[in-house]
Structure formats: structure tokens, C-alpha cells
Design an enzyme around this catalytic site. Structure first.
Site, mmCIF file in Angstrom:
data_model
loop_
_atom_site.group_PDB
_atom_site.id
_atom_site.type_symbol
_atom_site.label_atom_id
_atom_site.label_comp_id
_atom_site.label_asym_id
_atom_site.label_seq_id
_atom_site.Cartn_x
_atom_site.Cartn_y
_atom_site.Cartn_z
ATOM 1 C CB CYS A 1 -3.938 2.409 8.758
ATOM 2 S SG CYS A 1 -4.868 1.993 7.314
ATOM 3 C CG ASN B 1 -0.248 -0.325 2.493
ATOM 4 O OD1 ASN B 1 0.348 -1.389 2.633
ATOM 5 N ND2 ASN B 1 -0.292 0.582 3.446
HETATM 6 N N1 PMP Z 1 -4.234 -3.967 4.117
HETATM 7 C C1 PMP Z 1 -3.789 -3.049 3.257
HETATM 8 C C2 PMP Z 1 -2.677 -3.392 2.338
HETATM 9 C C3 PMP Z 1 -4.356 -1.777 3.229
HETATM 10 O O1 PMP Z 1 -3.905 -0.857 2.377
HETATM 11 C C4 PMP Z 1 -5.409 -1.482 4.124
HETATM 12 C C5 PMP Z 1 -6.043 -0.117 4.162
HETATM 13 N N2 PMP Z 1 -5.125 0.898 4.555
HETATM 14 C C6 PMP Z 1 -5.851 -2.482 4.990
HETATM 15 C C7 PMP Z 1 -5.248 -3.704 4.957
HETATM 16 C C8 PMP Z 1 -6.972 -2.244 5.951
HETATM 17 O O2 PMP Z 1 -8.201 -2.290 5.285
HETATM 18 P P1 PMP Z 1 -9.550 -1.843 5.997
HETATM 19 O O3 PMP Z 1 -9.539 -0.363 6.009
HETATM 20 O O4 PMP Z 1 -10.626 -2.423 5.127
HETATM 21 O O5 PMP Z 1 -9.558 -2.447 7.346
#
Ligand code: PMP
Length: 400
Positions: free
Chosen positions: A339, A153
Site C-alpha cells: 500500500c 504486515n
Molecule cells: N492493515 C494491515 C496490517 C494491512 O496489511 C493491510 C493491507 N495492506 C490493511 C490494513 C489494508 O487492508 P485493505 O486492503 O483491506 O484495505
């Protein structure tokens, strides 16, 4: 507003909103209720499950969750049930992950480590990709699970999952040790063509809001027979793997978005590739710009990076400063993973690629989607040249 943060969350697809609204009104009943309205809701739920499974190539089971985070954490947690058996032998079940995993895999593995499991972290190469041979080296007779993401990501690096799975299966064939392979495909679903069967994995995590679906919904795909003990109990929904009344509007919204994006994937990839090439080309005209990873500049092997994500920086200018400046000009970009940005932590992902901590701190992430235009990239490049470079000049004064 110029929105270039689609990897953090995408604007909703109209079809997803419509499916959400329709499900919320027509299927308000509890899918577990035996009456007519409940049965209608259950039918819609099972229909969505089959539709998501079909997009993944058919076969296996789809468990709806609250997002990729829950899919990741709940699947990693299942290893605790294997640990109980291993305790009898006085050994620790081992989980192998990589240095570039999302926090919901990385931190969850740390948490399990604190509960007595063993965890190994395989670092990527400087190109942000894992070497299947290094993953193979990390396997041992206590290894129960390998969790490696499909698309990173922060850098967009696509991992050689099929080769990694092959290395794991070779190890299993030699040792007789059963090892599950899980992949977090939150940034890959409907963006990079794949099927779980084609990759050979046992479990896949998906998220709806990265593809124009509602947030707070996602799925965990499980291969037939790859469902060890889940560590939550309740009403038995989702085959007992994810108890709790199903988020039917979210699930149908996700399904509508996924079908639309999956159908348009090839064309969107082409469009995104033109945008990422324009950005990389523009950055290559700025001597102060660093590309993360630098390998991407040279035009790397096809399919090695997602065209939807580009990471770069202007060290020593902190990425956070640039994000704020861009925001003031109506341009929305990110430093890395949204995040973890609240934690003000440095980029663990970039540092694991061997990038110096002070350089990694400069990281910016641009991510695009169906509404992104070449004009957006041009505006971003103009902003970087007109506003960011002079500030970077000030920040390096006196250090030369
Ligand atoms: N895994 C990856 C690679 C992500 O980019 C993200 C979102 N930032 C997530 C997991 C988490 O996904 P969610 O917001 O649906 O919990």
C-alpha cells in the site's frame, strides 16, 4: 510464477469465488428491500454476519466494510464525536497508536491531529514488538483510544495485545478514564489464533483479500457497547455505522474464505513455520543478508512472529532493485507494505525499530499462503545467491 506476496493479496479460494457467484446471482436484490427477494438477501447477509461473529468467538457486532482500511479509518474517525464533548472542556481528545501501524491507522491519526485531536506514537523495541509498559506511559487523562495492530504486515511481529489491553484497563481502573482499544487484525485473522474477547479489545479490523476472499470487503468487529458515533450517514445500513447498499457477493465470499482458512489455520501455521524456518536458515548461510528484526534469527519465543511473513535485506542494495530482479525471474516478492510502495517512502516501520534508514531501504518481504511450497523458498534462495549477491557486490565496490 512463484508468488510470495500473500500478505499484499492472496489468490482467491475456490469456495470464495463460488459463494461470490452464488450471492451475485441468487441474492442480487437489495437486502433493504421489503419484498421476498430482498428478504432472502437480508437473510444471507445476516447469516454471514453471524458466521463471521462465530469465527471471532461469538458476541459483539460485525459491521461489513470495504476492507481493513475503511474499518481502521472509520473507527478512528469516531473519536471526532468525542472531541466535540472535549471541546467544551477546552481539551484535545488523544489517540495513542504505535510506530508500526499500517498507513490507514498511522496517516488517519495524523489527519485527526490536523483536525485538533492529539496523537501519540509509541515506538516498538528493536524486535518490532511493543512493550505494554511503554504503551501505558503514553496514556493520559485525555486519552480516548489506543490503536495497536495484531500482526505487523512488514515484519510479521505479533504484538502482545492482551498485555497491552491489561495495561490500558489498569490505567482506566486507576483514573476512571474510559479508553477504547482497537486492533487492526488484517494480517492476523485466520493466521494467528485469537478472539476479540480473549484479547479484551473493543474493536477489530478485518480484511477479506488477505485470506483468499474478494478484495474490497472487510469488517469491523465491535464489542457490545463500544460503538461511539460513526461519522457517515445515509440509508442506515449496518446499524447506521456503514451506510450504503451492502456488497453481498463480497461479504459471502469473505465468509466462505474465512471459514475455510479458520478451519485449516493450525495446519497452515505449521506448514508456514516450516517455510519461514527454511528461509531464515537459508539466509543465515548468506553473510550479507540481514534479517528484520535480527532477533528472529535466534529462534524467538513461540508466537512472537507470524510464520507467514519474513522480512530481510541485502544492504546497501535497495529492496526495490531486488523486487524488480526477482520479478524478471518470475518470483513475486515485496519491499514492505504494497500500500505504501507507491509512495516510494522508506520503511517507517523498520526505522521505528531503530534500523538505519539506508539499511531499512534494503527491506524485502516474503509472505506465504496455502499454495506456497518449500520448492518456492528454495528457488528464491537460489535466485538470491546467483543473481542478487553479485549485484550487491558491485554496489558495495569502492565503499570499503
Ligand atoms: N492493515 C494491515 C496490517 C494491512 O496489511 C493491510 C493491507 N495492506 C490493511 C490494513 C489494508 O487492508 P485493505 O486492503 O483491506 O484495505
Amino acid at each position: 510464477m512463484i508468488y510470495l506476496d500473500w500478505a499484499a493479496s492472496a489468490p482467491p479460494e475456490p469456495e470464495a469465488l463460488e459463494a461470490f457467484r452464488e450471492a451475485a446471482t441468487a441474492h442480487f436484490a437489495n437486502p433493504s428491500s421489503p419484498h421476498g427477494a430482498g428478504r432472502k438477501a437480508a437473510e444471507a447477509l445476516e447469516g454471514a454476519r453471524a458466521r463471521i461473529a462465530a469465527l471471532l468467538g461469538g458476541g459483539g457486532q460485525v459491521v461489513f466494510t470495504s476492507g481493513a482500511t475503511e474499518s481502521n479509518t472509520s473507527f478512528l474517525l469516531t473519536q471526532l464525536s468525542r472531541q466535540r464533548k472535549a471541546d467544551v472542556r477546552g481539551r484535545a481528545v488523544r489517540i495513542v497508536t504505535s510506530g508500526i501501524e499500517h498507513a490507514s491507522v498511522h496517516e488517519q491519526a495524523r489527519l485527526l491531529e490536523g483536525m485538533g485531536l492529539a496523537a501519540a506514537v509509541v515506538p516498538p523495541g528493536p524486535d518490532g514488538r511493543l512493550d505494554p509498559a511503554r504503551v501505558a506511559e503514553a496514556l493520559d487523562e485525555d486519552t480516548a483510544l489506543v490503536s495497536v495492530m495484531l500482526v505487523n504486515n512488514e515484519t510479521g511481529a505479533v504484538q502482545p495485545l492482551r498485555e497491552i489491553v491489561q495495561a490500558v484497563r489498569d490505567f482506566s481502573a486507576r483514573t476512571g478514564r474510559r479508553i477504547l482499544v482497537h486492533t487492526d487484525a488484517a494480517q492476523g485473522f485466520c493466521k494467528v489464533p485469537f478472539t476479540p474477547a480473549g484479547l479484551g479489545v473493543d474493536a477489530v479490523s478485518l480484511s477479506a483479500h488477505k485470506i483468499g476472499g474478494p478484495r474490497g470487503v472487510g469488517a469491523l468487529w465491535l464489542a457490545e457497547g463500544a460503538a461511539p458515533g460513526f461519522l457517515a450517514a445515509g440509508g442506515g445500513q449496518e446499524g447506521g455505522r456503514r451506510p450504503g447498499t451492502e456488497n453481498l457477493p463480497g461479504i459471502l465470499g469473505m465468509t466462505a474464505a474465512a471459514e475455510k482458512r479458520h478451519a485449516g489455520m493450525a495446519a497452515e501455521r505449521e506448514r508456514a513455520a516450516a517455510l519461514s524456518s527454511a528461509l531464515i536458515e537459508g539466509l543465515s548461510r548468506i553473510p550479507e543478508a540481514r534479517l528484520f528484526p535480527e532477533a528472529r534469527r535466534a529462534g524467538t519465543q513461540a508466537g512472537a512472529y507470524s510464520p507467514f511473513i519474513v522480512s530481510f535485506g541485502f544492504p546497501p542494495l535497495p529492496g526495490e532493485v531486488v523486487v524488480r530482479m526477482a520479478d524478471a525471474r518470475g518470483i513475486m516478492i515485496a519491499t514492505g507494505s504494497a500500500c505504501s510502495s507507491r509512495k516510494k517512502s522508506r520503511s517507517r516501520v523498520l526505522e521505528s525499530m531503530g534500523i538505519r534508514a539506508d539499511v531499512a531501504l534494503s527491506a524485502l518481504r516474503v509472505s506465504t499462503g496455502p499454495a506456497s511450497r518449500l520448492q518456492d523458498i528454495e528457488s528464491l534462495l537460489a535466485f538470491l545467491a546467483e543473481e542478487v549477491l553479485p549485484v550487491r557486490g558491485l554496489s558495495t565496490k569502492g565503499t570499503r
